[in-house]
Design a protein around this motif. Structure first.
Motif, PDB file in Angstrom:
ATOM      1  N   THR A  23       0.827  -1.208   0.000  1.00  0.00           N
ATOM      2  CA  THR A  23       0.000   0.000   0.000  1.00  0.00           C
ATOM      3  C   THR A  23       0.859   1.254   0.000  1.00  0.00           C
ATOM      4  O   THR A  23       0.576   2.212  -0.729  1.00  0.00           O
ATOM      5  N   ARG A  26       2.212   1.782  -3.424  1.00  0.00           N
ATOM      6  CA  ARG A  26       1.175   2.208  -4.377  1.00  0.00           C
ATOM      7  C   ARG A  26       0.785   3.666  -4.155  1.00  0.00           C
ATOM      8  O   ARG A  26       0.627   4.436  -5.117  1.00  0.00           O
ATOM      9  N   GLU A  30       1.231   6.948  -6.653  1.00  0.00           N
ATOM     10  CA  GLU A  30       0.138   7.860  -7.005  1.00  0.00           C
ATOM     11  C   GLU A  30       0.479   9.312  -6.679  1.00  0.00           C
ATOM     12  O   GLU A  30      -0.331  10.209  -6.906  1.00  0.00           O
ATOM     13  N   ASP A 224      -0.485  -6.691  -3.296  1.00  0.00           N
ATOM     14  CA  ASP A 224      -0.778  -5.641  -4.277  1.00  0.00           C
ATOM     15  C   ASP A 224      -2.266  -5.573  -4.622  1.00  0.00           C
ATOM     16  O   ASP A 224      -2.768  -4.503  -5.005  1.00  0.00           O
ATOM     17  N   ALA A 227      -3.576  -3.376  -1.994  1.00  0.00           N
ATOM     18  CA  ALA A 227      -3.067  -2.020  -2.246  1.00  0.00           C
ATOM     19  C   ALA A 227      -3.854  -1.352  -3.364  1.00  0.00           C
ATOM     20  O   ALA A 227      -4.156  -0.152  -3.308  1.00  0.00           O
ATOM     21  N   ASP A 228      -4.204  -2.108  -4.395  1.00  0.00           N
ATOM     22  CA  ASP A 228      -5.030  -1.575  -5.476  1.00  0.00           C
ATOM     23  C   ASP A 228      -6.378  -1.092  -4.938  1.00  0.00           C
ATOM     24  O   ASP A 228      -6.908  -0.063  -5.377  1.00  0.00           O
ATOM     25  N   ALA A 231      -5.944   2.170  -3.083  1.00  0.00           N
ATOM     26  CA  ALA A 231      -5.740   3.265  -4.037  1.00  0.00           C
ATOM     27  C   ALA A 231      -7.047   3.645  -4.728  1.00  0.00           C
ATOM     28  O   ALA A 231      -7.323   4.831  -4.940  1.00  0.00           O
TER      29      ALA A 231
END
Length: 254
Positions: A23, A26, A30, A224, A227-228, A231
């Protein structure tokens, strides 16, 4: 990445491994400056180096969030060093399973201390900063995201206290969501299913083997993947509040 979080600051607890580390990477990709909060300094230093090598901004804050003093200090350090606080991800947690009849009371204490008190200590100190960030940000919003579990929706034998902590975190988040609507602080929970992390490594040997056999036929989620999800939630326009996301491994039934 589109730098949708440029000029914002995020704090991620439990960021030394697994979902927290993914996270942090990510959110940095961003465009957010990220405060990395956990106990293992060497892991945090390595993560920070990787984020910086990719052009991001990372601040290492070594802290044990089960200590109110250290948790509050971590938040205040992040704000002092990075200037503000727009996003908090309460990710630090521990899962200690096994029948209640045979459970060491110390395991119950550990789960309550980290999964509940640690979350509360970080949140309590962060809230005023999130309110201020929402008021002065061009995005006009701030986010508090707590990683719970499918165990916050489904109670199962052998996970009574873990269920308690995760159901409790969800209830706390929902009440807080309603309180903060007028302040433009969005409150969300993410409920991951089986994820390939270090979480099971803390189990007693016999319990660990039982847990592994239960999930042997399941292809686990990757850090991930969660984490996606984080986000996605925190990059929505302020008109959109994603309050709850349940993310199971595809073969998982519970």
């Amino acid at each position: 990445m589109t730098n949708r979080l440029e000029n914002t600051v995020a704090l991620v607890t439990g960021s030394s491994s697994g979902i927290g580390a993914a996270t942090a990477r990510r959110l940095a990709a961003e465009g957010a400056a990220v405060a990395l909060v956990a106990r293992r300094r060497d892991r945090l230093d390595g993560l920070a180096a990787g984020i910086r090598a990719d052009g991001g901004t990372a601040l290492v804050v070594q802290a044990d969030v089960t200590s109110q003093r250290e948790a509050a200090g971590a938040v205040e350090t992040a704000v002092a060093e990075l200037g503000r606080l727009d996003t908090v991800v309460n990710n630090a947690g521990i899962m200690l399973l096994g029948p209640a009849l045979d459970a060491p009371i110390g395991e119950w204490d550990q789960m309550v201390a980290l999964n509940v008190q640690g979350m509360l200590y970080i949140t309590h100190t962060a809230l005023p900063h999130l309110v201020r960030a929402a008021a002065d940000s061009p995005r006009q919003v701030a986010d508090l995201v707590t990683i719970t579990s499918t165990a916050g929706r489904v109670a199962r034998p052998g996970s009574a206290v873990y269920n308690l902590t995760k159901f409790g975190a969800a209830a706390f988040s929902e009440a807080l969501r309603q309180e903060l609507i007028g302040r433009r602080v969005r409150v969300s929970v993410i409920e991951p299913g089986t994820v390939d992390t270090e979480l099971a490594s803390h189990l007693r040997d016999d319990i660990r083997e039982a847990a592994r056999s239960q999930t042997a036929s399941i292809e686990p989620l990757r850090p991930d993947d969660i984490a996606d999800t984080v986000a996605y939630i925190v990059t929505r326009d302020r008109r959109v509040a994603v309050n709850e996301m349940l993310v199971r491994a595809a073969e998982q039934t519970w």
